[in-house]
Enzyme design. Sequence first.
Site, PDB file in Angstrom:
ATOM      1  CB  SER A   1      -0.841   0.000   1.275  1.00 51.94           C
ATOM      2  OG  SER A   1      -1.453   1.250   1.482  1.00 51.94           O
TER       3      SER A   1
ATOM      4  CE1 TYR B   1      -4.690  -1.989   4.886  1.00 52.32           C
ATOM      5  CE2 TYR B   1      -3.130  -0.191   4.623  1.00 52.32           C
ATOM      6  CZ  TYR B   1      -3.998  -1.109   4.065  1.00 52.32           C
ATOM      7  OH  TYR B   1      -4.170  -1.153   2.704  1.00 52.32           O
TER       8      TYR B   1
END
Length: 257
Positions: A139, A152
């Site tokens: 990401s 995350y």
Amino acid sequence: MTGSATFQPRVALVTGTTSGIGEAVVRHFCEQGHQVLAVDFNPAGAEVAERAGAVFFRADLTDGEACKAAVAEAIRRFGRVDILVNNAGIQHVSPIEEFPEAKWRQIIDLMLTAPFLLTQAAWPSMRENGWGRVINIASVHAQVASPGKSAYISAKHGMIGLTKTAALEGGAQGITANAICPAYVKTPLVDNQIADQAKMHGMEEQAVIEQIMLKNAAVKRLIEPAEVAELVAYLASDSAGAVTGSSWNIDLGWTAQ
Ligand code: NAD
């Protein structure tokens, strides 16, 4: 083989395939002619996989034994694993002070430990065949942070370390490892965040997209899952044999500043 090699059908194991990026990757691989094992804990993934022409394997990847079983199933069905796409992921947003320990553990298990265990389990098959591709869907949050997403962001930063290590260990064995770092992609994971953030900030959903999600983007739109799948397909190809240990931003220019 180097350069624009002719296409060779491969065996791919893709995780997190019921929706979003994983679904798009499975569809793209099947259209190309690869054999695909689509792995997800959501039983709805069976129909999604079947529609694409893939075989479904149900597994909760927070369980280490289930990770090993998924690779064993690919080898039982297709005889080998050539391409591993670590894609399954979830998000939880709350400040560190309030972040539930169970959520932290679930996110690290699914998004860092499972990619490690799947890579480890698939490695002997790739090594024996002298050819392998590990593609980790990281990401933009593998490179920069945002408040409220500690687990995350930690998992995604860790995934870059795993990618680089796998690249160094795989180089002599014909195995490449790369990460893809997207900004916001139009998927259910993002739809849920839009709704959550709208509630949290007392804003309209469109305002969340424009003022929060696309604030740092040069290109002011969300990314399509199929655009990520195209990049996965390139990294999985013979043409990408010289590409390893790298992180590929597909981030609308987010990290350019
Ligand atoms: P998504 O919610 O559409 O898909 C996630 C998939 O993972 C689903 O099919 C879900 O069932 C599966 N999954 C969740 N928990 C699982 C478990 N315990 N075991 C097995 N499968 C499980 O989300 P997406 O946006 O397509 O996300 C895919 C990946 O891309 C994630 O790793 C995410 O972090 C990453 N990513 C997404 C975006 C984005 O904007 N959507 C941006 C950057 C990175």
